[in-house]
Structures are given as structure tokens and as C-alpha cells.
Design a protein around this motif. Sequence first.
Motif, PDB file in Angstrom:
ATOM      1  N   PRO A  33       0.825  -1.213   0.000  1.00 30.72           N
ATOM      2  CA  PRO A  33       0.000   0.000   0.000  1.00 30.72           C
ATOM      3  C   PRO A  33       0.859   1.263   0.000  1.00 30.72           C
ATOM      4  O   PRO A  33       1.934   1.294   0.607  1.00 30.72           O
ATOM      5  CB  PRO A  33      -0.793  -0.116   1.310  1.00 30.72           C
ATOM      6  CG  PRO A  33      -0.813  -1.575   1.624  1.00 30.72           C
ATOM      7  CD  PRO A  33       0.504  -2.108   1.135  1.00 30.72           C
ATOM      8  N   ARG A  65      -6.731   6.319  -4.250  1.00 25.01           N
ATOM      9  CA  ARG A  65      -7.796   5.342  -4.002  1.00 25.01           C
ATOM     10  C   ARG A  65      -8.755   5.279  -5.194  1.00 25.01           C
ATOM     11  O   ARG A  65      -9.219   4.212  -5.568  1.00 25.01           O
ATOM     12  CB  ARG A  65      -8.590   5.732  -2.743  1.00 25.01           C
ATOM     13  CG  ARG A  65      -7.884   5.444  -1.447  1.00 25.01           C
ATOM     14  CD  ARG A  65      -8.835   5.545  -0.268  1.00 25.01           C
ATOM     15  NE  ARG A  65      -8.080   5.565   0.986  1.00 25.01           N
ATOM     16  CZ  ARG A  65      -7.769   6.659   1.655  1.00 25.01           C
ATOM     17  NH1 ARG A  65      -8.165   7.838   1.213  1.00 25.01           N
ATOM     18  NH2 ARG A  65      -7.071   6.591   2.770  1.00 25.01           N
ATOM     19  N   HIS A  69      -5.861   1.882  -6.167  1.00 30.79           N
ATOM     20  CA  HIS A  69      -4.695   1.469  -5.384  1.00 30.79           C
ATOM     21  C   HIS A  69      -5.027   1.473  -3.894  1.00 30.79           C
ATOM     22  O   HIS A  69      -5.857   2.250  -3.426  1.00 30.79           O
ATOM     23  CB  HIS A  69      -3.514   2.423  -5.618  1.00 30.79           C
ATOM     24  CG  HIS A  69      -3.010   2.432  -7.028  1.00 30.79           C
ATOM     25  ND1 HIS A  69      -1.994   1.618  -7.477  1.00 30.79           N
ATOM     26  CD2 HIS A  69      -3.395   3.177  -8.110  1.00 30.79           C
ATOM     27  CE1 HIS A  69      -1.771   1.854  -8.755  1.00 30.79           C
ATOM     28  NE2 HIS A  69      -2.604   2.791  -9.168  1.00 30.79           N
ATOM     29  N   GLN A  70      -4.331   0.624  -3.149  1.00 26.30           N
ATOM     30  CA  GLN A  70      -4.436   0.655  -1.694  1.00 26.30           C
ATOM     31  C   GLN A  70      -3.532   1.765  -1.161  1.00 26.30           C
ATOM     32  O   GLN A  70      -2.397   1.932  -1.617  1.00 26.30           O
ATOM     33  CB  GLN A  70      -4.002  -0.675  -1.088  1.00 26.30           C
ATOM     34  CG  GLN A  70      -5.029  -1.791  -1.247  1.00 26.30           C
ATOM     35  CD  GLN A  70      -4.642  -2.991  -0.405  1.00 26.30           C
ATOM     36  OE1 GLN A  70      -3.556  -3.523  -0.520  1.00 26.30           O
ATOM     37  NE2 GLN A  70      -5.558  -3.418   0.457  1.00 26.30           N
ATOM     38  N   ARG A  72      -2.610   4.139   2.597  1.00 25.63           N
ATOM     39  CA  ARG A  72      -2.807   4.463   4.018  1.00 25.63           C
ATOM     40  C   ARG A  72      -2.430   5.921   4.223  1.00 25.63           C
ATOM     41  O   ARG A  72      -1.335   6.344   3.859  1.00 25.63           O
ATOM     42  CB  ARG A  72      -1.938   3.597   4.922  1.00 25.63           C
ATOM     43  CG  ARG A  72      -2.278   2.130   4.944  1.00 25.63           C
ATOM     44  CD  ARG A  72      -1.343   1.416   5.919  1.00 25.63           C
ATOM     45  NE  ARG A  72      -1.602   1.802   7.298  1.00 25.63           N
ATOM     46  CZ  ARG A  72      -0.698   1.771   8.275  1.00 25.63           C
ATOM     47  NH1 ARG A  72       0.556   1.434   8.009  1.00 25.63           N
ATOM     48  NH2 ARG A  72      -1.011   2.117   9.512  1.00 25.63           N
TER      49      ARG A  72
END
Length: 581
Positions: A33, A65, A69-70, A72
Motif C-alpha cells: 500500500p 484510491r 490502489h491501496q 494508508r
Amino acid sequence: MPIVAQSTETTDWVSRFADEVIEESERRAPGKPVVVASGLSPSGPIHLGNLREVMTPHLVADEIRRRGHQVRHLISWDDYDRYRKVPAGIAGVDESWAEHIGKPLTSVPAPKGSSHPNWAEHFKAAMIESLAELGVEFDGISQTAQYTSGVYREQILHAMKHRGDIDAILDQYRTKKAPAKKQQGQKPLDEAELEAAEGSGAAAEDDGSSGSAGYFPYKPYCGNCEKDLTTVTSYDDDSTELTYACTACGFSETVRLSEFNRGKLVWKVDWPMRWAYEGVVFEPSGVDHSSPGSSFQVGGQIVGIFGGKQPIGPMYAFVGISGMAKMSSSKGGVPTPADALKIMEPQLLRWLYARRRPNQSFKVAFDQEIQRLYDEWDRLDAKVADGSALPADVAAHSRAVRTAAGELPRTPRPLPYRTLASVADITAGHEDQALRILSELDPEQPLSSLDEARPRYDKAEAWINTHVPAEQRTIVRDEPDAELLKSLDEQGRESLRLLLDGLADHWSLDGLTHLVYGVPKVQAGFPADATPKELPPEIKTAQRSFFALLYHLLVGRDTGPRLPTLLLAVGQERVRALLGD
């Protein structure tokens, strides 16, 4: 140090950063991520300037996002920082809080009346609530929890083992000459850059302490008084035994650092350590953190000691408030995101941060300027709807109204903010009166419930009640101004007759607008619908005189809310009475 380039093009800055961040993340940590980060210190109210620290990576993370895509978005709560000083202007806080200076923010009592367990949690809570309303998705990390649970133990021992290397890097900047006199117009340093060096008894606390025992990048909190007014007097790398003495209370002890969790790395070491530990790819920094010798620049060298790389990220400019100086949370009394969200919808606040590149400063309006901003926003909304908006404006609008998770809640009938503010002003909280007026704005599509105009109506009402001075509030006359009516000449009396004769047929917002602007035209011998290009300049003067007369007769002063709105608010019967019909 790698900084994402800023473009002067009118394309969407968020997309450009997202491109670079995805590419960089694949280079550093393929298949993992994407990690972007923000850092906030709950040392006091977290203000609208701090919000840019969050909104910049949020907008980039949200774009990533949207592309599937991941990602954080970490928000590090720097709640293990020292309590530096007693902020001014915070309710329930007095000079007795000075006894806590030097303690971790999580060890300081919350302001009186707070339901939260400590100082840091009190100020974090308000920000967390505001971020939820703004649609900001994030993973919060308490630095108190990280340090006191031993999460960073290996990093601390590593920093102590390589303290000589860290000291050598910092020494490059300690030996530099004092900076030249600040040029006129140059932005001042943000207090965050100076915080750690202030009030601790250590001249360069954010660098770590150097003394007869050598340099140490670690600062224990005292085991007796809990303050960080401590000096490390010895340290053994093999046994990790560390001895410190507290200059505040005289307490001293020897601990084994491999088992000790009551202290933290100094700021200029702590920040790059976290970059490496979390694998941060993107994090913005304020203009103060990006100056020569600042924590971002120095951190770019120190991060290698921890086996990491400096994040890419833009330098962001300051955020101001209409009519206010630069914000500082340590001084108190500064507007927070929660304050802004009381008077504006989340979409408008998001748009203010999305439409400007990070290196462009801007202001958040709490004064009359908010009405102009809302007008601008509504025009953009209309252009997006009819397909005439520019691509960069469409992108900023999209980022304001929705996130990757979906659309933010919005007002079903977004009536003009200035109209809602005028109605809230005139009706003074009487909802039935407000609904009557608003339902008459457009007779063909009458408002059936005030809820259709919410939450925008509530925001406008809050602005009127909290940010418009009492002397600027609108109070409609109880009785006609008989003396003024008696003093009018024939032209003045005729203007009132023309208005009163047309009231019934023009009783809507558009109709009354046409009527009040048309009366002086008709008196001068022109059609009521004549355009400004068809009229001599003196018509504008006549219109201003006519408007001033109406304001005096209705509210007893030269100006007020827009006349069509005011007339609707007063009501036909009362307008006729006040105008001498």
C-alpha cells in the motif's frame, strides 16, 4: 532532497502528485500500500493552518484510491510532545497549568469542564470530529502509545548507537552563520520549528543535548516530576544503561534503555525515524520546515541512518483568516476546522484547500467575504452541471463534493448563502417566518420545508449569529418614519407609489429585483427592462438614492440586506404600512 515539482499549468495539481507518488511507491515498496502521512500536535486548538497538513495528503491519497490502489493516510498525533506553555484564550485554563510545562501532553489535565482524560485527547477529539465531517479517511497513531509501549525501542537504541553520526549531521547546521536579516515580505518561521528549543533549559532541545558526557538524541521524562527537564549524564552501548538527572526536581536514576519506555527521540531525529519505520512515501511540510537547517532538510540526511528515504512532498504555504494575522495554536483563540464547519458546508471548506496548489497561500473567510466565496462556489457548481467549467475547476469541484468512498451529504436546495443569511438575520430565529420567506423566493418551485435548505441554512444562521456585529444586524421598524415620509418631494413620493403598485405582481425574488431596479428607470422615462448599456450614468445614482430611501424607511439606516430579500422578509402588508400606503 526530493521535492515534488510544482507546475504553473492550470491542470489538476492533485493528479500530478498522485502520478509521482504511485511511481515512487512502486519503486520503493512494490506491491505494498502507498503510505502518505501527516503530523499534528494537540498542544492546543488544531487550527485551519494545521488542516492543510492533513488536506494535502488526503486529497492525494483519495485520488490514489480512486484509481484502485491501496493507500494508508497516517496521522501521527504528536501527543507525547512536551507541554510548552499555557495557551491564551482557552476556556477553563489559567496560569495554574504552568506547573505542567515540560510534561507529555497526555500527562496534562484537560481544560476545566472537558470530558476527555487529558490535554491531548481534548484537542484531538475536536479535530477527529471535523475530519469525519470533511470525509477524511485516516489511520491515527498516538505517539504516546508508540513510545510508552516500546514500539520504537529498536529505533531508539539504534539512534543512541549512531549518535555520533547524527551529531555530525546536526553539527553541519549548528556551525552555520546566523541567517541574514529577514527580507521584507518573507514568511515568518512557524512556531513548530522553534517549539522544542523553548522553555526547557536546553538551548537546542530539538537537536538533542550535548555536554561533557557527549551528544544524546534521546530525552527521558523524569520518573519523579514527569518533566523533560532532564540531562543524560552517561550511557553504555553494551548494557544500554542510561543515567539522567532532572534539573527541575533534582531526581536522578539509572535505567536500562532496552527496557525503559518513558522518553522520546528529539524532534529532528524522531521525524526521520518515523519516515523509515512507517515507509512514508509522501508527506508535505510547511515553508518553515523546508528552510535551510530545518527539520525536513536535516531529516533528509538523518533518515538514512535508519535505513529509510525521505518522503517526497510539496512545501505548503500558510493559510490565513480574513481580517486576522498568521495563526498560532500556542497563542489560542484561532479558528479551527470545527469553527469553519459551523458556518460553511464541508464541500466549500474542502474546495478552498483543493483549488489552490499547496505552495499558494489563501484565506478562509469568517467575515462578509464568505458570501462572495459561496457565490463563486455556486457559479462553479452551475458550470460543472452544464459542462462549461474548465478541467482543473471540474477536478477541484469533484474533490470537494466527493471522496473515493462516495458523495458527501449536501443541501437538497442550495439557495444562495447571502439570501439565507439575510433571511436568518431578519427573522431572528423564527423558523416559520424563515420558511414563509424562502417559499416565496420562487413561487413556481416553493420550498415545502426548511429541511430542504439545510444544512446550508443552519450554517448561514450560525454565521449571522456569531460573526456579524450587533450594529450590523437588521431590525425592521415597528412604525413608519412619519417625519421622513412627510419630507419627501414629489419624485420621492412617486418612486414609492411605483413600487407599491407593482408589489403584488412582482412578489418573488426575481420579480422584486426587477421592480426595485426598474422604478428609477421608469421615472427617468426608460423601460423597466432597459439594460445598463442603454442607460445614462445618472440612472445608477438615482437607483442608489432610491435604495437608500427604502432602507431608511424599512430598517432605519443607509444599507442592509439585498432589498428584494428584505421586502420578502418584511411581507407585503408590513411593507405597505412602512412605506405609507
